[in-house]
Design a protein around this motif. Structure first.
Motif, PDB file in Angstrom:
ATOM      1  N   LEU A  78       7.349   7.989  31.364  1.00 26.54           N
ATOM      2  CA  LEU A  78       6.074   7.945  31.099  1.00 26.54           C
ATOM      3  C   LEU A  78       4.882   8.037  32.079  1.00 26.54           C
ATOM      4  O   LEU A  78       5.279   6.966  33.232  1.00 26.54           O
ATOM      5  CB  LEU A  78       5.647   6.590  30.305  1.00 26.54           C
ATOM      6  CG  LEU A  78       4.539   6.375  29.790  1.00 26.54           C
ATOM      7  CD1 LEU A  78       3.816   7.269  28.830  1.00 26.54           C
ATOM      8  CD2 LEU A  78       4.283   4.973  29.041  1.00 26.54           C
ATOM      9  N   PHE A  79       3.935   8.660  32.055  1.00 26.29           N
ATOM     10  CA  PHE A  79       2.589   8.581  32.814  1.00 26.29           C
ATOM     11  C   PHE A  79       1.529   8.691  32.217  1.00 26.29           C
ATOM     12  O   PHE A  79       1.538   9.488  31.286  1.00 26.29           O
ATOM     13  CB  PHE A  79       2.929   9.741  33.938  1.00 26.29           C
ATOM     14  CG  PHE A  79       1.643   9.667  34.926  1.00 26.29           C
ATOM     15  CD1 PHE A  79       1.245   8.879  35.638  1.00 26.29           C
ATOM     16  CD2 PHE A  79       1.005  10.954  35.353  1.00 26.29           C
ATOM     17  CE1 PHE A  79       0.100   8.608  36.520  1.00 26.29           C
ATOM     18  CE2 PHE A  79       0.013  11.035  36.166  1.00 26.29           C
ATOM     19  CZ  PHE A  79      -0.426  10.124  36.863  1.00 26.29           C
ATOM     20  N   SER A  80       0.668   7.736  32.528  1.00 28.37           N
ATOM     21  CA  SER A  80      -0.507   7.456  31.539  1.00 28.37           C
ATOM     22  C   SER A  80      -1.731   7.444  32.503  1.00 28.37           C
ATOM     23  O   SER A  80      -2.372   6.318  32.418  1.00 28.37           O
ATOM     24  CB  SER A  80      -0.264   6.395  30.750  1.00 28.37           C
ATOM     25  OG  SER A  80       0.057   5.178  31.616  1.00 28.37           O
ATOM     26  N   PRO A  81      -2.334   8.393  33.110  1.00 32.63           N
ATOM     27  CA  PRO A  81      -3.591   8.587  33.772  1.00 32.63           C
ATOM     28  C   PRO A  81      -4.767   8.673  33.012  1.00 32.63           C
ATOM     29  O   PRO A  81      -5.926   8.398  33.420  1.00 32.63           O
ATOM     30  CB  PRO A  81      -3.382   9.624  34.786  1.00 32.63           C
ATOM     31  CG  PRO A  81      -2.495  10.603  33.971  1.00 32.63           C
ATOM     32  CD  PRO A  81      -1.623   9.771  33.077  1.00 32.63           C
ATOM     33  N   GLY A  82      -4.898   8.681  31.839  1.00 35.23           N
ATOM     34  CA  GLY A  82      -6.185   9.077  30.877  1.00 35.23           C
ATOM     35  C   GLY A  82      -6.805   7.832  30.576  1.00 35.23           C
ATOM     36  O   GLY A  82      -6.147   6.823  30.170  1.00 35.23           O
ATOM     37  N   SER A  83      -8.064   8.005  31.011  1.00 33.80           N
ATOM     38  CA  SER A  83      -8.872   6.600  30.735  1.00 33.80           C
ATOM     39  C   SER A  83     -10.319   7.087  30.769  1.00 33.80           C
ATOM     40  O   SER A  83     -10.693   7.949  31.584  1.00 33.80           O
ATOM     41  CB  SER A  83      -8.675   5.475  31.381  1.00 33.80           C
ATOM     42  OG  SER A  83      -8.784   5.572  33.116  1.00 33.80           O
ATOM     43  N   SER A  84     -11.181   6.277  30.152  1.00 33.85           N
ATOM     44  CA  SER A  84     -12.607   6.276  30.565  1.00 33.85           C
ATOM     45  C   SER A  84     -13.409   5.127  30.462  1.00 33.85           C
ATOM     46  O   SER A  84     -13.032   4.191  29.803  1.00 33.85           O
ATOM     47  CB  SER A  84     -13.252   7.370  29.164  1.00 33.85           C
ATOM     48  OG  SER A  84     -14.706   7.442  29.310  1.00 33.85           O
TER      49      SER A  84
END
Length: 237
Positions: A78-84
């Motif tokens: 799992l890689f989770s770079p998405g954010s705002s």
């Protein structure tokens, strides 16, 4: 390297996430992409071909994160770079903007990891996305710097609790990515210049350099509980 492995990437429709997805597919792996924008998700899936599937996901919504993982039968990474999120001076920033890094970047990754774990193989890994501001905070991002520090602590804690699953954090500095196309040119150039002056390498980083770091953390079987800083030496100045 990724033969017959399945990698979930939340935030995989552009930038670092998409470049990691390309590398997984090129190495005979499969990817499950998550993104907020259905159009960008469709474009990314078309580029990656039949080895990629995906669905929209809102990292600020726990039920949306749960729905993203529900159809997945098994995962290897799992890689989770998405954010705002937003930044601002401590004495001036609104409460909503100050809390945004934790809502999106911290809790989004926390719950992504929580829902991924039951699907992960024992030889699998989680790579969290932090940032070099954890060790050298900016003057206008107290909550953002604290969020990055919290993610590093989360990575260590999960590495202990979830072993033998490996958990690491990648903490880049300023990266020359398509995200900067959303800000005015003068703001972008100011940030690039001041960051370059503050690093040993005298430049912003590239998407490829961070993606290489993420792939290392996924594939090196003896690295866990670590934070890797592809930041050009920003943290040392």
């Amino acid at each position: 390297m990724f033969t017959d492995q399945v990698v979930a990437i939340i935030g995989g429709t552009s930038g670092i996430g998409l470049e990691v997805a390309r590398r997984v597919v090129e190495s005979s792996g499969r990817v499950v992409l998550g993104g907020r924008d259905a159009g960008k998700l469709e474009a990314a899936l078309a580029e990656l071909g039949p080895a990629a599937t995906g669905r929209t996901v809102d990292v600020t919504d726990k039920s949306s994160i749960a729905d993203f993982f529900a159809p997945i039968e098994r995962l290897d990474h799992l890689f989770s770079p998405g954010s705002s999120y937003g930044r601002g001076k401590f004495t001036e920033i609104s409460d909503d903007l100050a809390e945004s890094p934790f809502r999106s970047k911290f809790w989004g990754q926390y719950y992504a990891a929580k829902h991924a774990v039951p699907k992960l193989s024992e030889t699998g890994s989680i790579v969290l996305m932090g940032g070099a501001y954890s060790v050298r905070p900016p003057v206008d991002g107290a909550a953002y710097a604290a969020c990055n520090g919290a993610l590093e602590s989360l990575g260590k804690a999960l590495a202990v609790e979830l072993s033998p699953i490996r958990v690491n954090v990648v903490a880049p500095g300023l990266i020359d990515s398509d995200l900067w196309t959303r800000v005015p040119e003068d703001v972008r150039e100011h940030n690039y210049r001041t960051y370059s002056e503050a690093t040993l390498r005298r430049r912003a980083g590239t998407v490829a350099e961070v993606a290489q770091s993420v792939v290392y953390l996924m594939t090196n079987d003896y690295t866990t509980g670590s934070t890797l800083y592809p930041d050009g030496g920003y943290a040392l100045r």
